[in-house]
Design an enzyme around this catalytic site. Sequence first.
Site, PDB file in Angstrom:
ATOM      1  N   HIS A   3       0.857  -1.203   0.000  1.00 37.02           N
ATOM      2  CA  HIS A   3       0.000   0.000   0.000  1.00 37.02           C
ATOM      3  C   HIS A   3       0.886   1.245   0.000  1.00 37.02           C
ATOM      4  CE1 HIS A   3      -4.136   1.689   1.141  1.00 37.02           C
ATOM      5  NE2 HIS A   3      -3.347   2.743   0.993  1.00 37.02           N
ATOM      6  N   HIS A  27       1.155   4.976  -2.411  1.00 40.42           N
ATOM      7  CA  HIS A  27       0.596   5.791  -3.490  1.00 40.42           C
ATOM      8  C   HIS A  27       1.714   6.502  -4.248  1.00 40.42           C
ATOM      9  CE1 HIS A  27      -3.752   5.583  -2.441  1.00 40.42           C
ATOM     10  NE2 HIS A  27      -3.264   5.287  -1.246  1.00 40.42           N
ATOM     11  N   ASP A  32       1.600   9.134  -6.149  1.00 39.60           N
ATOM     12  CA  ASP A  32       1.545  10.591  -5.990  1.00 39.60           C
ATOM     13  C   ASP A  32       1.733  11.032  -4.550  1.00 39.60           C
ATOM     14  OD1 ASP A  32      -0.853   9.405  -5.352  1.00 39.60           O
ATOM     15  OD2 ASP A  32      -2.121  10.938  -6.254  1.00 39.60           O
ATOM     16  N   GLY A  60      -9.932   7.548  -1.948  1.00 40.96           N
ATOM     17  CA  GLY A  60     -10.535   8.858  -1.767  1.00 40.96           C
ATOM     18  C   GLY A  60     -11.344   8.897  -0.485  1.00 40.96           C
ATOM     19  N   HIS A  70      -9.935   0.605  -0.327  1.00 41.37           N
ATOM     20  CA  HIS A  70      -9.741   1.444   0.850  1.00 41.37           C
ATOM     21  C   HIS A  70     -11.008   1.371   1.705  1.00 41.37           C
ATOM     22  CE1 HIS A  70      -6.325   3.219  -1.284  1.00 41.37           C
ATOM     23  NE2 HIS A  70      -6.040   3.944  -0.216  1.00 41.37           N
ATOM     24  N   GLU A  72     -10.859   3.121   7.208  1.00 38.64           N
ATOM     25  CA  GLU A  72      -9.835   4.097   7.596  1.00 38.64           C
ATOM     26  C   GLU A  72     -10.506   5.278   8.290  1.00 38.64           C
ATOM     27  OE1 GLU A  72      -6.257   6.786   5.585  1.00 38.64           O
ATOM     28  OE2 GLU A  72      -7.847   5.956   4.323  1.00 38.64           O
ATOM     29  N   ASP A 118       1.848   3.965   2.840  1.00 38.39           N
ATOM     30  CA  ASP A 118       0.765   4.805   2.330  1.00 38.39           C
ATOM     31  C   ASP A 118       1.318   5.933   1.467  1.00 38.39           C
ATOM     32  OD1 ASP A 118      -1.846   5.477   1.821  1.00 38.39           O
ATOM     33  OD2 ASP A 118      -2.232   6.384   3.773  1.00 38.39           O
TER      34      ASP A 118
END
Length: 371
Positions: free
Chosen positions: A20, A22, A24, A182, A209, A212, A309
């Site tokens: 996991h 990202h 970006d 998101g 996701h 969370e 993350d």
Amino acid sequence: MASAPLDLESIRQAPKVLLHDHLDGGLRPDTVLELAEQTGYRGLPAHDAAGLGVWFRDAADSGSLVKYLETFEHTVGVMQTPEALARVAQECAEDLADDGVVYAEVRFAPELHIERGLSLDEVMEAVLDGFASGESAARTAGRPIVVRCLVTAMRHAARSREIAELTVRWRDRGAVGFDIAGAEAGFPPSRHLDAFEYMRNASAPFTIHAGEAFGLPSIHEAIAFCGADRLGHGVRIIDDITLPAGVSADSDDLSGAVLGPIAARVRDARIPLELCPSSNVQTGAVPSLEKHPFNMLARLRFRVTVNTDNRLMSDTTMSREMLKLVETFGFTWTDLQRFTINAMKSSFLHFDERLAIIDDVIKPGYAVLLG
């Protein structure tokens, strides 16, 4: 022969698996600055690498997932050309390899990178080319890594079926799975059932996701309605675990813990939890690292994995995340090996590829550290 000390440098040498992360959320600050200048992006909150790195970390420390996600405006803003996407992907692979990661599934949302006219397929091509270049550079540097892509759809948008089709179209070229991401509140995973049904029909895996920011209902939907193979974060699974009176999460004896039906399903089915300790604190999913359920879930034998993350926003690496868990909960090399094998078993690679990395890379690597 004594085991290696459990410090940051030794942990960097340990083979690690990341599920996991990202794309970006892991840019180098100086790369953000250089790409902003090259692409004409305006509005960066700082104009030197050190200051920009501090800004991302401080802005992400909001205690809110929504505010945390706002920081991505700047990273996504500079990732709108093939050259920028390829560079970020290559540097991602190199940085992970330098930290001892031997296998990584890095996710990103192609729909966020088409503001300057790129097609979704052109975005995929640039990113996967970048990963391949990064793998080659890491191999030359003596730190081989395998990087695969998770293709993400934004849960507040209406393109998830299209993104699922994109995933399957590129699965033989490095896209191993699908994801939605998101803000959770108001955007349940069941809004994207068409995409998940498409993935199942194509015999293609996906993670969601869930659990969370929104809690147990999000996890329930992800599993019961959508059929998720893994849970992105999933920390709120603890809301379905009851401890006996007087027993805390850090008690020596958790044998009296009672699992509700959702928690029992997650554990019984060995559904992996992609836990991200530092990020989970930043977004308010948990109040502090000490209160993170990682230790309790590990001791109750859930399939827990360690993840970063967003390395830029959390100013972290896999080695730092592992060290934090060691310092907070007293984990040993044996524990770190278990978490790493958990992650490799849970990857979306084919079985023979997973087994080869476990037997040929992870176990020998930890054997040296365990002495």
